[in-house]
Design an enzyme around this catalytic site. Structure first.
Site, short mmCIF file in Angstrom:
data_model
loop_
_atom_site.label_atom_id
_atom_site.label_comp_id
_atom_site.label_asym_id
_atom_site.label_seq_id
_atom_site.Cartn_x
_atom_site.Cartn_y
_atom_site.Cartn_z
N ASN A 11 69.98 80.88 36.72
CA ASN A 11 69.04 79.86 35.94
C ASN A 11 69.99 78.85 35.42
OD1 ASN A 11 67.32 78.80 34.26
ND2 ASN A 11 66.73 80.78 33.18
N LYS A 13 69.13 76.37 33.53
CA LYS A 13 68.52 76.08 32.22
C LYS A 13 68.67 74.56 31.96
CE LYS A 13 68.99 80.61 30.31
NZ LYS A 13 69.40 81.22 29.03
N HIS A 98 59.83 82.58 31.32
CA HIS A 98 60.95 82.85 30.82
C HIS A 98 61.06 82.88 29.25
CE1 HIS A 98 65.35 82.21 29.12
NE2 HIS A 98 65.47 82.57 30.43
N GLU A 100 62.45 81.68 26.80
CA GLU A 100 62.68 80.47 26.37
C GLU A 100 61.50 79.61 26.47
OE1 GLU A 100 66.35 79.38 28.14
OE2 GLU A 100 67.25 80.90 26.95
N GLU A 170 64.41 90.69 30.91
CA GLU A 170 65.73 90.01 30.42
C GLU A 170 65.26 90.33 28.82
OE1 GLU A 170 67.06 86.29 32.39
OE2 GLU A 170 65.25 85.61 31.59
N GLY A 176 72.30 84.88 26.61
CA GLY A 176 73.20 84.03 25.81
C GLY A 176 74.06 84.41 24.75
N SER A 215 73.07 87.74 29.59
CA SER A 215 74.54 88.00 29.57
C SER A 215 75.27 88.59 30.79
CB SER A 215 75.01 88.62 28.37
OG SER A 215 74.78 87.46 27.36
P1 PGA Z 1 72.42 84.35 30.05
O1 PGA Z 1 70.90 83.89 30.48
O2 PGA Z 1 72.98 85.04 31.26
O3 PGA Z 1 73.07 83.18 29.90
O4 PGA Z 1 72.46 85.23 28.97
C1 PGA Z 1 70.10 84.44 31.46
C2 PGA Z 1 68.70 84.01 31.31
O5 PGA Z 1 68.21 83.45 30.45
O6 PGA Z 1 67.95 83.86 32.29
#
Ligand code: PGA
Length: 252
Positions: A11, A13, A98, A100, A170, A176, A215
């Protein structure tokens, strides 16, 4: 290792122009050129890079995904992108719900459900994201939150629709932040999600791939992916580096 489809999805983003996407995809193809992978590998660039990515991935085993979709087919929905628009660019997967999107765009269960239905109606494979925040985990409400999210997003689907979905767990506190759920912590929630899926439809409980995200890096991927109910990974930050993402694919 489960008999379920294994998937490693990146992803990206809101990162990368379409020129930068070209560089990253070429680097990833080079990293994987002499490697036979049995899992599905998916990259999800921003909308503006999908066309470039789709052209570069033609004939490659790497699949293309989008990061969101409109629940509508077409019309006066400024800024939205429909399933048909994605399909013509070679997109086969789409991330839906997601954290976000839930957090910054106020997406709730009903909207997420209607996006899942729209994706399925057009033949796209939805990757439906669920996960608790740190406060929810600390208040011991992880399970009810996850249950509400899973049932809200997919509880009303038919058996046929359920056979075409992917779920991603997640935990929001792990996205992140560099904090990963331990393999045992993730496995516990994955098994719980599987039990919810089984309650909706027995076969779906056995067959739906459940990815872990938050992460995931080259050095923790193998431990997570060795868990019996973890069928793959949804990778954010580490998917922006071809070497790192390839290392996770190799770990799978
Ligand atoms: P990340 O993001 O690997 O940077 O923690 C994962 C995601 O939000 O899909």
């Amino acid at each position: 290792m489960s008999a379920r489809q294994r998937i490693i999805a990146g992803n990206w983003k809101m990162n990368g122009t379409h020129q930068e996407a070209q560089t990253l995809i070429e680097a990833l193809k080079a990293e994987l050129s002499s490697f036979q992978f049995s899992c599905d590998v998916v990259v999800c660039p921003p909308f503006t890079a999908l066309e470039t990515a789709g052209k570069l991935l033609k004939g490659s085993p790497i699949k293309l995904g989008a990061q969101d979709i409109s629940q509508h087919k077409s019309g006066a929905y400024t800024g939205e992108i429909s399933a048909a628009m994605l399909l013509t660019l070679g997109v086969s997967y789409v991330i839906i719900g997601h954290s976000e999107r839930r957090q910054y765009h106020a997406e709730g269960e009903d909207l997420i459900n209607s996006k899942v239905v729209a994706a399925l109606a057009s033949g796209l494979t939805p990757i439906v994201c669920v996960g608790e925040t740190l406060t929810e985990r600390e208040m011991n409400t992880t399970k009810p939150i996850i249950e509400r999210q899973v049932v809200g997003a997919i509880g009303s689907l038919s058996a046929e629709q359920l056979s075409r979905i992917v779920v991603a767990y997640e935990p929001v506190w792990a996205i992140g932040t560099g904090k990963t759920a331990t393999p045992d912590m993730a496995q516990e929630v994955h098994a719980f999600i599987r039990s919810i899926l089984s309650g909706i439809n027995k076969e779906s409980g056995q067959k739906t791939p459940i990815l872990y995200g938050g992460s995931v890096k080259a050095d923790n991927a193998a431990g997570l992916l060795s868990q019996s109910d973890i069928d793959g990974a949804l990778v954010g930050g580490a998917s922006l580096n071809a070497k790192d993402f390839a290392a996770i694919i190799k770990a799978a």
